[in-house]
Design a protein around this motif. Structure first.
Motif, PDB file in Angstrom:
ATOM      1  N   LEU A 311     -16.443   1.109  -5.075  1.00 28.88           N
ATOM      2  CA  LEU A 311     -17.041   2.397  -5.471  1.00 28.88           C
ATOM      3  C   LEU A 311     -18.563   2.278  -5.602  1.00 28.88           C
ATOM      4  CD1 LEU A 311     -14.528   3.912  -8.061  1.00 28.88           C
ATOM      5  CD2 LEU A 311     -14.966   4.648  -5.714  1.00 28.88           C
ATOM      6  N   GLY A 312     -19.011   1.156  -6.150  1.00 31.69           N
ATOM      7  CA  GLY A 312     -20.465   0.942  -6.275  1.00 31.69           C
ATOM      8  C   GLY A 312     -21.144   0.897  -4.916  1.00 31.69           C
ATOM      9  N   ASN A 313     -20.416   0.408  -3.923  1.00 37.22           N
ATOM     10  CA  ASN A 313     -20.988   0.312  -2.579  1.00 37.22           C
ATOM     11  C   ASN A 313     -20.901   1.626  -1.807  1.00 37.22           C
ATOM     12  OD1 ASN A 313     -21.817  -2.371  -2.654  1.00 37.22           O
ATOM     13  ND2 ASN A 313     -19.793  -3.146  -2.113  1.00 37.22           N
ATOM     14  N   THR A 314     -19.842   2.398  -2.064  1.00 33.71           N
ATOM     15  CA  THR A 314     -19.623   3.606  -1.252  1.00 33.71           C
ATOM     16  C   THR A 314     -20.062   4.884  -1.978  1.00 33.71           C
ATOM     17  OG1 THR A 314     -17.321   3.630  -2.026  1.00 33.71           O
ATOM     18  CG2 THR A 314     -17.735   2.583   0.098  1.00 33.71           C
ATOM     19  N   ARG A 315     -20.031   4.850  -3.286  1.00 35.14           N
ATOM     20  CA  ARG A 315     -20.512   5.928  -4.157  1.00 35.14           C
ATOM     21  C   ARG A 315     -20.004   7.335  -3.809  1.00 35.14           C
ATOM     22  NH1 ARG A 315     -24.561   2.393  -3.615  1.00 35.14           N
ATOM     23  NH2 ARG A 315     -25.834   3.534  -2.119  1.00 35.14           N
ATOM     24  N   PRO A 316     -18.701   7.544  -3.716  1.00 34.88           N
ATOM     25  CA  PRO A 316     -18.209   8.916  -3.551  1.00 34.88           C
ATOM     26  C   PRO A 316     -18.433   9.682  -4.868  1.00 34.88           C
ATOM     27  CG  PRO A 316     -16.375   7.418  -3.910  1.00 34.88           C
ATOM     28  CD  PRO A 316     -17.612   6.562  -3.815  1.00 34.88           C
ATOM     29  N   PRO A 317     -18.767  10.971  -4.830  1.00 35.29           N
ATOM     30  CA  PRO A 317     -19.082  11.702  -6.067  1.00 35.29           C
ATOM     31  C   PRO A 317     -17.969  11.633  -7.110  1.00 35.29           C
ATOM     32  CG  PRO A 317     -19.618  13.023  -4.128  1.00 35.29           C
ATOM     33  CD  PRO A 317     -18.936  11.794  -3.625  1.00 35.29           C
ATOM     34  N   HIS A 318     -16.698  11.674  -6.669  1.00 29.91           N
ATOM     35  CA  HIS A 318     -15.597  11.666  -7.642  1.00 29.91           C
ATOM     36  C   HIS A 318     -15.341  10.271  -8.223  1.00 29.91           C
ATOM     37  CE1 HIS A 318     -13.934  10.644  -3.736  1.00 29.91           C
ATOM     38  NE2 HIS A 318     -12.972  10.012  -4.367  1.00 29.91           N
ATOM     39  N   GLY A 319     -16.071   9.254  -7.736  1.00 28.83           N
ATOM     40  CA  GLY A 319     -15.850   7.884  -8.217  1.00 28.83           C
ATOM     41  C   GLY A 319     -16.261   7.695  -9.668  1.00 28.83           C
ATOM     42  N   VAL A 320     -17.217   8.492 -10.159  1.00 28.97           N
ATOM     43  CA  VAL A 320     -17.735   8.302 -11.519  1.00 28.97           C
ATOM     44  C   VAL A 320     -16.629   8.536 -12.558  1.00 28.97           C
ATOM     45  CG1 VAL A 320     -19.447   9.120 -13.196  1.00 28.97           C
ATOM     46  CG2 VAL A 320     -20.073   8.875 -10.803  1.00 28.97           C
ATOM     47  N   ALA A 321     -15.760   9.511 -12.302  1.00 28.84           N
ATOM     48  CA  ALA A 321     -14.672   9.797 -13.252  1.00 28.84           C
ATOM     49  C   ALA A 321     -13.753   8.574 -13.384  1.00 28.84           C
ATOM     50  CB  ALA A 321     -13.890  11.021 -12.790  1.00 28.84           C
ATOM     51  N   ALA A 322     -13.470   7.909 -12.264  1.00 26.31           N
ATOM     52  CA  ALA A 322     -12.609   6.723 -12.311  1.00 26.31           C
ATOM     53  C   ALA A 322     -13.331   5.568 -13.012  1.00 26.31           C
ATOM     54  CB  ALA A 322     -12.203   6.329 -10.900  1.00 26.31           C
ATOM     55  N   LEU A 323     -14.631   5.448 -12.763  1.00 26.35           N
ATOM     56  CA  LEU A 323     -15.401   4.369 -13.401  1.00 26.35           C
ATOM     57  C   LEU A 323     -15.556   4.609 -14.907  1.00 26.35           C
ATOM     58  CD1 LEU A 323     -18.052   3.852 -10.578  1.00 26.35           C
ATOM     59  CD2 LEU A 323     -16.316   2.184 -11.306  1.00 26.35           C
ATOM     60  N   ALA A 324     -15.526   5.893 -15.311  1.00 32.84           N
ATOM     61  CA  ALA A 324     -15.608   6.212 -16.742  1.00 32.84           C
ATOM     62  C   ALA A 324     -14.391   5.649 -17.477  1.00 32.84           C
ATOM     63  CB  ALA A 324     -15.682   7.732 -16.929  1.00 32.84           C
ATOM     64  N   ILE A 325     -13.261   5.578 -16.787  1.00 36.16           N
ATOM     65  CA  ILE A 325     -12.061   4.962 -17.392  1.00 36.16           C
ATOM     66  C   ILE A 325     -12.212   3.438 -17.333  1.00 36.16           C
ATOM     67  CG2 ILE A 325      -9.542   4.703 -17.161  1.00 36.16           C
ATOM     68  CD1 ILE A 325      -9.569   7.480 -15.744  1.00 36.16           C
ATOM     69  N   ALA A 326     -12.640   2.950 -16.160  1.00 39.38           N
ATOM     70  CA  ALA A 326     -12.695   1.497 -15.948  1.00 39.38           C
ATOM     71  C   ALA A 326     -13.689   0.807 -16.884  1.00 39.38           C
ATOM     72  CB  ALA A 326     -13.049   1.200 -14.490  1.00 39.38           C
ATOM     73  N   ILE A 327     -14.764   1.473 -17.257  1.00 39.96           N
ATOM     74  CA  ILE A 327     -15.760   0.805 -18.103  1.00 39.96           C
ATOM     75  C   ILE A 327     -15.243   0.616 -19.537  1.00 39.96           C
ATOM     76  CG2 ILE A 327     -17.086   2.821 -18.906  1.00 39.96           C
ATOM     77  CD1 ILE A 327     -19.590   0.977 -18.334  1.00 39.96           C
ATOM     78  N   ASN A 328     -14.122   1.270 -19.826  1.00 40.03           N
ATOM     79  CA  ASN A 328     -13.498   1.073 -21.139  1.00 40.03           C
ATOM     80  C   ASN A 328     -12.183   0.300 -21.021  1.00 40.03           C
ATOM     81  OD1 ASN A 328     -15.361   2.492 -22.934  1.00 40.03           O
ATOM     82  ND2 ASN A 328     -14.872   4.240 -21.629  1.00 40.03           N
ATOM     83  N   ASP A 329     -11.957  -0.345 -19.890  1.00 39.76           N
ATOM     84  CA  ASP A 329     -10.714  -1.088 -19.675  1.00 39.76           C
ATOM     85  C   ASP A 329     -10.632  -2.270 -20.643  1.00 39.76           C
ATOM     86  OD1 ASP A 329      -8.568  -1.231 -17.207  1.00 39.76           O
ATOM     87  OD2 ASP A 329      -8.873  -3.197 -18.114  1.00 39.76           O
ATOM     88  N   VAL A 330      -9.415  -2.714 -20.892  1.00 46.24           N
ATOM     89  CA  VAL A 330      -9.217  -3.831 -21.811  1.00 46.24           C
ATOM     90  C   VAL A 330      -9.746  -5.150 -21.210  1.00 46.24           C
ATOM     91  CG1 VAL A 330      -6.857  -4.249 -20.970  1.00 46.24           C
ATOM     92  CG2 VAL A 330      -7.461  -4.872 -23.318  1.00 46.24           C
ATOM     93  N   GLU A 331      -9.840  -5.247 -19.878  1.00 44.42           N
ATOM     94  CA  GLU A 331     -10.279  -6.474 -19.193  1.00 44.42           C
ATOM     95  C   GLU A 331     -11.803  -6.496 -19.025  1.00 44.42           C
ATOM     96  OE1 GLU A 331      -9.214  -9.214 -17.951  1.00 44.42           O
ATOM     97  OE2 GLU A 331      -7.035  -9.017 -18.032  1.00 44.42           O
ATOM     98  N   PRO A 332     -12.487  -7.493 -19.611  1.00 49.48           N
ATOM     99  CA  PRO A 332     -13.949  -7.581 -19.422  1.00 49.48           C
ATOM    100  C   PRO A 332     -14.342  -7.650 -17.939  1.00 49.48           C
ATOM    101  CG  PRO A 332     -13.211  -9.141 -21.089  1.00 49.48           C
ATOM    102  CD  PRO A 332     -11.974  -8.534 -20.508  1.00 49.48           C
ATOM    103  N   LEU A 333     -13.516  -8.312 -17.123  1.00 46.28           N
ATOM    104  CA  LEU A 333     -13.841  -8.445 -15.689  1.00 46.28           C
ATOM    105  C   LEU A 333     -13.970  -7.060 -15.043  1.00 46.28           C
ATOM    106  CD1 LEU A 333     -14.075 -10.618 -13.355  1.00 46.28           C
ATOM    107  CD2 LEU A 333     -11.689 -10.089 -12.855  1.00 46.28           C
ATOM    108  N   ILE A 334     -13.079  -6.150 -15.430  1.00 43.60           N
ATOM    109  CA  ILE A 334     -13.091  -4.796 -14.859  1.00 43.60           C
ATOM    110  C   ILE A 334     -14.255  -3.996 -15.454  1.00 43.60           C
ATOM    111  CG2 ILE A 334     -11.755  -2.641 -14.653  1.00 43.60           C
ATOM    112  CD1 ILE A 334      -9.199  -4.470 -14.789  1.00 43.60           C
TER     113      ILE A 334
END
Ligand code: SF4
Ligand code: SF4
Length: 380
Positions: A311-334
């Motif tokens: 997503l960081g490489n392709t940057r589709p506009p709807h990707g931010v909503a998915a990243l908003a979930i991922a940045i709060n994931d339980v896994e630090p790697l994610i």
């Protein structure tokens, strides 16, 4: 060589073809020439985190370590190439999965066939000792395939066959029986071509035939458990799992025949995945979808890390909503990969998400990723 050995070898090859193997060639169980190159490669550290190769280094020296008393190896190939139009039918914004991984786990499919071939060998020679292996044993399969006449090892380190290209799996049947051996493939048909070396997105080839796995997208997206090194993230492009670039550009793959085996053929829905959808999968859902596929190997944490990088490489506009979930994931790697990806978007919404996470983030590595991501915007 006796007529009996020649007839036995021919029957075995015939049965292998009936079972769906495209190529079959026999070679003696010897110390492969590549063992010295393997030692040098390991010494350079090119194996990265794949310590299992170093641990089994001695075992690679002779097939005896895989099958006690081994005298011969029947090397086999199974094609997984698909038609050009199928390869191009990817949905926009989707991440790519290497073709070999686009079906059910090929180890299972090939193991079943090797078991059937072993049973057949025992009908020819009831006292024979035999073992079928695919990928997981300490055997330099490409070296033995070349020795058995299946093809040459190309500059991209893959085994290449002049009629079948390189989109095939290799498998081996080891036995204590003597077989009639094929002529080794003596000619290297790469010539002056360097297409694979030039096309590699992360510059992973040290030179012809030498791959630094630590820079290879296949290693980075499958084997590496840590964050993908920052300088290599852009090169990952839209690869979610593995990479086919150095095979796609190889002229010997242009006319490679397609597989006819439905269990092996890559499926569109499995070689083109939506990274946003992946970032919404919890443990249970991930297991349900991928447990029986090669994508299970890096587990959820590895695949979702990769999805964020895509997503960081392709940057589709709807990707931010998915990243908003991922940045709060339980896994630090994610979380770390999601922070980097939001930094690539750089707009206000992405910055807000990064700051909100910075307020509660305790993991030092993730904090550093967030700071780096926020700094991209300030540097603009
Ligand atoms: Fe480079 Fe991809 Fe080939 Fe790895 S698989 S060497 S990243 S082109
Ligand atoms: Fe050899 Fe060219 Fe194929 Fe590379 S792309 S493996 S150099 S023929």
């Amino acid at each position: 060589m006796s007529m009996e050995i020649a007839a036995r070898t021919e029957s075995l090859k015939q049965r292998a073809r009936q079972l769906g193997f495209d190529l079959a060639g026999a070679c003696p169980a010897v110390t492969p020439a590549g063992v010295t190159r393997l030692a040098e490669w390991l010494q350079h550290g090119f194996a990265g985190e794949m310590q299992y190769i170093e641990r089994r280094r001695q075992a690679y020296a002779h097939p005896d370590h895989v099958l006690d008393g081994c005298r011969s190896i029947l090397m086999l190939s199974m094609n997984y190439s698909v038609a050009a139009e199928q390869k191009e039918s990817r949905s926009a914004g989707h991440g790519r999965v290497a073709r070999y991984a686009g079906s059910r786990d090929y180890h299972d499919v090939i193991r079943e066939k090797l078991n059937a071939l072993t049973d057949f060998l025992r009908t020819l020679a009831p006292a024979a000792v035999a073992r079928g292996v695919v990928d997981t044993a300490p055997l330099l399969e490409r070296e033995f395939a070349q020795l058995a006449g299946l093809g040459w090892i190309g500059k991209n380190t893959m085994l290449l066959n002049p009629r079948r290209g390189s989109y095939f799996f290799l498998a081996a049947l080891l036995t204590d029986l003597e077989l009639a051996y094929d002529e080794p493939a003596a000619t290297d048909h790469c010539g002056s071509c360097t297409a694979c070396l030039d096309a590699c997105p992360t510059d992973a080839f040290v030179g012809p035939h030498v791959l630094d796995s630590r820079k290879c997208i296949s290693y980075l997206t499958i084997e590496l458990k840590a964050p993908i090194p920052r300088p290599l993230r852009a090169g990952v492009g839209n690869w979610l799992f593995g990479c086919d670039v150095c095979q796609e550009v190889c002229p010997w793959n242009r006319f490679a025949p397609q597989t006819v085996d439905a269990a092996i053929a890559p499926q569109d829905h499995a070689t083109s995945l939506d990274p946003c959808e992946l970032l919404r999968l919890d443990d249970e859902e991930f297991r349900r979808r991928f447990r029986e596929t090669p994508l299970w190997r890096p587990r959820r944490r590895g695949i979702l890390r990769n999805a964020a990088i895509v997503l960081g490489n392709t940057r589709p506009p709807h990707g931010v909503a998915a990243l908003a979930i991922a940045i709060n994931d339980v896994e630090p790697l994610i979380r770390g990969a999601a922070a980097w990806a939001l930094g690539q978007y750089g707009h206000d919404m992405a910055q807000t998400l990064l700051r909100q996470r910075a307020d509660v983030e305790h993991d030092a590595e993730v904090r550093e990723e967030i700071e780096f991501a926020l700094a991209i915007r300030s540097a603009d």
